[in-house]
Every structure is written in structure tokens, then in C-alpha cells.
Scaffold this active site. Sequence first.
Site, PDB file in Angstrom:
ATOM      1  N   LYS A 153       5.708  -8.734   1.875  1.00 59.94           N
ATOM      2  CA  LYS A 153       5.590  -8.511   3.311  1.00 59.94           C
ATOM      3  C   LYS A 153       4.486  -9.412   3.862  1.00 59.94           C
ATOM      4  CE  LYS A 153       4.708  -4.110   3.287  1.00 59.94           C
ATOM      5  NZ  LYS A 153       4.408  -4.084   1.824  1.00 59.94           N
ATOM      6  N   GLY A 159       1.785   5.023   1.372  1.00 58.31           N
ATOM      7  CA  GLY A 159       1.907   5.469   2.754  1.00 58.31           C
ATOM      8  C   GLY A 159       3.150   4.966   3.443  1.00 58.31           C
ATOM      9  N   HIS A 160       3.896   4.074   2.751  1.00 54.36           N
ATOM     10  CA  HIS A 160       5.144   3.544   3.321  1.00 54.36           C
ATOM     11  C   HIS A 160       6.378   4.117   2.624  1.00 54.36           C
ATOM     12  CE1 HIS A 160       2.618   0.806   5.445  1.00 54.36           C
ATOM     13  NE2 HIS A 160       2.304   0.083   4.392  1.00 54.36           N
ATOM     14  N   HIS A 185       0.941   0.119   9.616  1.00 53.74           N
ATOM     15  CA  HIS A 185      -0.336   0.538   9.051  1.00 53.74           C
ATOM     16  C   HIS A 185      -1.152   1.349  10.063  1.00 53.74           C
ATOM     17  CE1 HIS A 185       0.663  -2.975   6.462  1.00 53.74           C
ATOM     18  NE2 HIS A 185       0.233  -2.140   5.544  1.00 53.74           N
ATOM     19  N   GLY A 209       0.811  -1.204   0.000  1.00 53.89           N
ATOM     20  CA  GLY A 209       0.000   0.000   0.000  1.00 53.89           C
ATOM     21  C   GLY A 209       0.844   1.253   0.000  1.00 53.89           C
ATOM     22  N   ASP A 268      -1.521  -8.654   1.441  1.00 54.90           N
ATOM     23  CA  ASP A 268      -0.403  -8.739   0.503  1.00 54.90           C
ATOM     24  C   ASP A 268      -0.195 -10.175   0.041  1.00 54.90           C
ATOM     25  OD1 ASP A 268      -0.157  -6.082   1.148  1.00 54.90           O
ATOM     26  OD2 ASP A 268       1.988  -6.161   1.581  1.00 54.90           O
TER      27      ASP A 268
END
Length: 331
Positions: A104, A55-56, A217, A53, A109
Site C-alpha cells: 500500500k 486495525g485493517h 488510519h 498495520g 509501508d
Amino acid sequence: MKKFMNTAETMVAESMEGFVRAHEAFVVFGTGRKCIRRRHLTLGKVALISGGGAGHEPMHIGFVGKGMLDAACFGHIFTSPTPDQIASAIEEADTGAGCLLIIKNYDGDVMNFEMAMEIAADRHRIETVVVSDDIETARTGEGRGRRGVAGTLVVEKIVGAAAEQGLELGELKRIGDRLNGRIRTMGVALGGVTMPQNQRPTFSLNADEMEMGIGIHGEPGHSRERFSSAEAIIRHLCETISADISIQPDTKALLFVNGLGATPPAELYLAYYAAHRFMEERMIHIERALVGTYVTSLDMQGLSVTLALLTDEEIALWDAPVVTAALRWSP
């Protein structure tokens, strides 16, 4: 909470456009903007593909380039890329030697990458390495076990260097699987994540509180504890990590202190100093170091400590040249 964005709905797409334009010398969008891949693929080299996703950042898109990934897929904020995106990345990145998917260990995922493998399996040779370095989820017994967090960077760098040297698909998988068993990570946060959709933090802490064992997250940790000195916080992280992995005398290691989005460099280096002293006291020889903001959780005020026990061969692979947006060095 103010954010530099136009709308929550367009934030990821606009961010990815900016990333590709900023680094267009060595990355491009894949077909239909389903992934970001190297501008120049190497014929006959095993393709390394990862993703997760948004945001990382800079993980994973920031690790696309020579010496690491050939392609990375991105989903919405904290949401896995779709099987269609991953299958498209496999089609584009595979130049004949097969693909290694570095995943991950999160339910979404793993599920979506497995579905993509089913879509592409009749045309491509595919193997996987599932990274599971976060010690906290092993203690809670949740989901599939240990989550994959900052240690994913270590796997992508070392396996990526081995792929550049021309190693075959099966050997790259063996390197990644062996390495994964010798990496441990634990994180701490002083505040939650502000999600773009609602502008509210995922959890709130009083001035004298912190969350131990957080994920990437925006999840709270396994315990809410009284805020303490940096020395005490880092020592607790290091004690927990070192107790969870088999360490032989005179072990060589990489020590990685990672910022989760809103922790300034001065604090990260202070944390590294404390962690380094702890490891050296226990005869763990820190041969390589990495300090910085690489695997984030949007704007979380926090950090993680990663210890990777490495062989001499793995240290040499870590040192091998890398040219990506987020990591770049020469031998």
C-alpha cells in the site's frame, strides 16, 4: 468508549493468536510469529506477500490462502510491519519462483518493504506492486501521492489468481501495475476512530457533519461537510471517482463498497444500490460486485467506494477460486 480487550499493549498479539486458531486449516504463524502464512505452500509458484498495520482486518491476514496471498505481515495498530518481519516472510514463502510484494502506498509501508528487499535481495528474486487507488491524496499533493486503500484487495485477488495459474514473476508484476492504474477509491466517514491506547476518537464530528476523503488510519478527510442523504453522499463519491479515471464507452468494471468497521450491512447495500445506478447511467457496465467489511479502520463509521475497470481476462481471474478467511468462492 468500551472495547473488548485486555490491554492495549497485548491487543494485536492476542487478536492474531485468535485469528490463526480460528483458521488453522489453512494458515499458520511464520517463525517467531513474524508473519502469517499459508499452511501449505505450493512449490515453484511465485509467492505473494503483503502486509500493514493491525486495525485493517480482515486485510491483509484474511486474504492469506489459495488464490490470494502466501504470507502477510502485521504491525501494531496502524503501524507498518518491520523490515525484519517482511524479510522473514520472504524467506518462508519463497519456494523457488521468487516473491511479489504488494504494498500500500504509505510512506512507512514503502520504506519498510524496500528495506526488507535489501535484506533479502541476495537470496531471492523480488518484485513489487505499489497500490495507489485513493484519489484524495493525489489532490492534496501529500507524501508519495495516492494512498493504497481498498483497491489493494482487488490487486491481491486478481494477481493471486494469476500466480495460482503459474505465471512468472515479471508477468505478475505487469498485471498488477496495469491493474493499479485502473482502480480508484474514495471514502467518507460519519465519525473518527477510537484508538485502543487512549480510548478517544481521532476526530469528532457534530451531528450534522461528515468527513469527505478520509484514509484508513483514522485521518480526517480533505473537507468537513454538512451531512446529507445517502443518495447525495454516494453520488458525490461516484462523481469524483468517475471524473478521475479515463472511462471508455461500454467499460466493464468491478464495483466494491467497503465498510470501514462500524457501518452495518444494510447501509453498505443501500450505498451499493446508489453507486450501481450512478455507474449504469454512465454506461459503465458493472460486471462484478463486492459489498462488505474488508478493509477497515478499526471502528470507523464510514465506507468507501472503489471502481476497478477490468478486462475480460481480469474478470476471469477475479472469478477464479479463492479460499481465505475473508474471501471464499468456487468458479
